[in-house]
Each structure stands twice: as structure tokens, then as C-alpha cells.
Write an enzyme that holds these catalytic residues in place. Structure first.
Site, PDB file in Angstrom:
ATOM      1  N   MET A   1       0.850  -1.365   0.083  1.00 27.67           N
ATOM      2  CA  MET A   1       0.019  -0.085   0.015  1.00 27.67           C
ATOM      3  C   MET A   1       0.945   1.216  -0.033  1.00 27.67           C
ATOM      4  O   MET A   1       1.907   1.515   0.869  1.00 27.67           O
ATOM      5  CB  MET A   1      -0.825  -0.084   1.156  1.00 27.67           C
ATOM      6  CG  MET A   1      -1.883  -1.166   1.243  1.00 27.67           C
ATOM      7  SD  MET A   1      -3.061  -1.147   2.704  1.00 27.67           S
ATOM      8  CE  MET A   1      -1.833  -2.029   3.819  1.00 27.67           C
TER       9      MET A   1
ATOM     10  N   CYS B   1      -2.307  -1.558  -9.901  1.00 31.95           N
ATOM     11  CA  CYS B   1      -2.513  -0.477  -9.496  1.00 31.95           C
ATOM     12  C   CYS B   1      -3.168   0.299 -10.501  1.00 31.95           C
ATOM     13  O   CYS B   1      -2.938   0.443 -11.689  1.00 31.95           O
ATOM     14  CB  CYS B   1      -1.272   0.137  -9.086  1.00 31.95           C
ATOM     15  SG  CYS B   1      -1.311   2.161  -8.548  1.00 31.95           S
TER      16      CYS B   1
ATOM     17  N   ASN C   1      -7.485 -11.122  -2.452  1.00 34.45           N
ATOM     18  CA  ASN C   1      -7.360  -9.914  -1.596  1.00 34.45           C
ATOM     19  C   ASN C   1      -8.638  -8.865  -2.034  1.00 34.45           C
ATOM     20  O   ASN C   1      -9.013  -9.082  -3.192  1.00 34.45           O
ATOM     21  CB  ASN C   1      -5.985  -9.092  -2.429  1.00 34.45           C
ATOM     22  CG  ASN C   1      -5.793  -7.598  -1.963  1.00 34.45           C
ATOM     23  OD1 ASN C   1      -5.606  -6.805  -2.894  1.00 34.45           O
ATOM     24  ND2 ASN C   1      -5.975  -7.413  -0.785  1.00 34.45           N
TER      25      ASN C   1
ATOM     26  N   GLY D   1      -5.247  -5.558   3.171  1.00 29.83           N
ATOM     27  CA  GLY D   1      -4.708  -4.348   3.172  1.00 29.83           C
ATOM     28  C   GLY D   1      -5.308  -3.504   4.127  1.00 29.83           C
ATOM     29  O   GLY D   1      -4.539  -3.436   5.376  1.00 29.83           O
TER      30      GLY D   1
END
EC number: 1.3.1.91
Length: 331
Positions: A13, A96, A207, A229
Site C-alpha cells: 500500500m 494499481c 485480496n 490491506g
């Protein structure tokens, strides 16, 4: 080389999974696999000093470096550098969604270029002996989640990658901000479950949106590993239950106070190296979330840790504002 146990990991992160957060995480879990923030190939190859981007403390192992890039030669060079620095894994960011990385063909936009990802993986694996893994989404924009994801995984797996960590949301590169991309696209866990069922020989991790260890256990019945996360950052005490719940081993922290005290030697070392206290303590603001005195702890650090010359005493004073329980806490 002993294979990494990926059962549970903390997601990479930006601005959050810094070396200081990762050292803190180690006071809560010995077994969780930790990931760095995404570091671009350009930062490693051209940034100075290199320790700014690659530095870590030995206590952080097992530790993976996440790379951002698309040039196979540069990624291979950076993977070799990462191995030389002592990282246990190199992970390629294919998830991302930010505009900045799209413009450089980094992150989720690479899901539209599976052959380029395959070439990168092939080059990276040829350069290192540590694992090379990929973190991706279930798709981008108008891609078909089943057909296009299956094609992406097949192409990259054929290049030699056997470990995929899948954020169970699409990334919308047009129309949604990076922040919105973390919440707005709906979660589709069954899509990741189907991927695992169709490719049992691959390691498929999941995730996205997972917040409890009970949810982790449920997911582990369908996939090989779980990555958490934001919850692991904002509610770090969650990590204190990971070793016992998922590995059958006692964790290092008997209480929140014990975890905080265990970090004191690390904080002292970092301050001696010239680090600012608030750069370290900002990662601990959620430690006493929901506990009596937790707000006073956060406020004291927020108001004082950034001051010039702030010392370990500021941290100790903040800790003293939270009543310590006489019995060990349960995660």
C-alpha cells in the site's frame, strides 16, 4: 531455499507499508508475509540513495518487494538488485489503477498486455533465484472477467509464473479515481474461486475487502492464500491473531502495550539514524482503536511526534495515556 509460506500477507500500500510500518507489524505477527510499497524501476535504477527505496530491517523477513514497471530488461535488473539486497520475493504490480502509472504502462493497465507481462516475468525469473509473483485484478474496464482473466493468467503462467495474488475487483481506468477503484467496483470472490478451481496447479491468493480472520479462514477453503490491506493498517491489532488463527503458533504480542514496547528499540535505532519520530509513529495510530485512552494516545502522537527533536519520550508519554490491562488480550 525453503519455500515462502504465503497463507497470510499484508498487501502493498503506497505511503502505508513503509519499512517503519513493516517493523511494527513484526511486533504483532512473525508469520505474515509483508510487502513493500510499490517501487518503480525508475526509482531503483536512477534514484539516490538506493536505500531510500530498498532499505529495510532484518526483522521484517519474510519480505517481498513489489515492483512497478513494464520494461522486461529494467524489471530483470531490478529483480536482481532486490535479490542482492536480501528480499525473499519480487512481485510485479499489475493492479494499481492510478493515472500516473497508466501513463508509464505500469499497474492494472498491463492486464490489457498479457504478452508484455509474460515477457517481464520470463526475464525476471532468468535473473533471480527468489520467487517472482504477480498481483493483478480480475480485469479492467470492459474486459470479460472470465475469458480475459483466464487468458491473462494462462499467458503469464506459460512464461513460468506460478503464483498470482488477485484483487477480486475490476479496475476501471476510465471514470474512476484510484481511491474509488478500491471500493466502487463490486467484489467478485467467486471469480477468483473459479480461477483456482480451473488452475489447481497454480498458487492463487485472494485480496480485497477481507476484514476478519474468520473471513480469512473461509477464503482459505477455496484459495491458497489471503492478503489483507487497509484493515491490517487501520486496525493493526488484527495481525496479533494471525499466527495463532492461521498457523497454529503463538504470536509475539501478548497485549497492545507489549507490541508497542517491543518496537521501542527499533524506534531508538531509527531516530539515531536521523528518522523523524512522526514518520514512525503515524503507523501506530490505530493500535488502540476502540480502547479506553485510544483517542488520547492518537492525539498526543499527532500533536507532538512531528515536532523538531521529538524523542522516544513522546512515544512513552502517549503510551502512558492508555490504561494497561492486567491480563493478556485476545486478538
Amino acid at each position: 531455499m525453503q519455500p515462502l509460506d504465503r497463507t497470510f500477507s499484508v498487501a502493498p500500500m503506497m505511503d502505508w507499508t513503509t519499512r517503519d510500518y513493516r517493523a511494527f507489524a513484526r511486533t504483532l505477527s512473525r508469520r505474515a508475509l509483508l510487502y513493500t510499497e510499490m517501487v518503480t524501476t525508475g526509482a531503483i535504477l536512477h534514484g539516490s540513495p538506493r536505500s531510500r527505496f530498498l532499505g529495510f530491517d532484518e526483522i521484517e523477513h519474510p519480505l517481498a518487494l513489489q515492483l512497478g514497471g513494464s520494461d522486461a530488461f529494467e524489471l530483470a535488473e531490478c529483480a536482481a538488485i532486490a535479490e542482492a539486497w536480501g528480499y525473499d520475493e519480487v512481485n510485479l504490480n499489475v493492479g494499481c489503477p492510478s493515472d500516473r502509472v497508466q501513463n508509464n504502462l505500469i499497474g492494472a493497465c498491463l492486464m490489457g498486455h498479457p504478452e508484455k507481462v509474460a515477457a517481464a516475468v520470463r526475464a525476471m525469473q532468468a535473473a533471480v533465484s527468489i520467487p517472482v509473483t504477480v498481483k493483478c485484478r480480475i480485469g479492467i474496464d470492459d474486459q470479460d472477467e472470465d475469458e480475459d482473466l483466464s487468458r491473462f493468467i494462462a499467458t503469464v503462467a506459460d512464461a513460468g509464473c506460478d503464483t498470482f495474488l488477485v484483487h477480486a475487483r475490476k479496475a476501471w481506468l476510465e471514470g474512476l479515481s484510484p481511491k474509488e477503484n478500491r471500493d466502487v467496483p463490486p467484489l467478485n470472490y467467486p471469480r477468483v474461486h473459479r480461477l483456482k478451481a480451473s488452475r489447481p496447479e497454480l498458487h492463487i491468493g485472494i485480496n480485497g475487502g477481507i476484514k476478519t480472520l474468520d473471513e480469512c479462514r473461509e477464503q482459505l477453503e477455496r484459495v491458497d492464500s489471503v492478503m489483507i490491506g487497509r484493515e491490517a493498517y487501520q486496525n493493526p491489532w488484527l495481525l496479533a491473531g494471525v499466527d495463532a488463527a492461521l498457523y497454529g503458533e503463538p504470536g509475539p504480542a501478548e497485549s497492545r502495550h507489549a507490541a508497542a514496547r517491543a518496537l521501542r528499540p527499533y524506534i531508538a535505532r531509527r531516530l539515531d539514524e536521523g528518522a523523524k519520530l512522526n514518520h514512525i509513529t503515524r503507523h501506530l495510530l490505530g493500535l488502540f482503536q476502540g480502547q479506553p485512552g485510544g483517542r488520547k494516545f492518537r492525539r498526543h502522537l499527532s500533536e507532538n511526534a512531528h515536532r523538531e527533536g521529538a524523542t522516544l519520550q513522546v512515544f512513552d508519554d502517549a503510551l502512558g495515556l492508555v490504561a494497561e490491562r492486567e491480563t493478556a488480550e485476545m486478538a
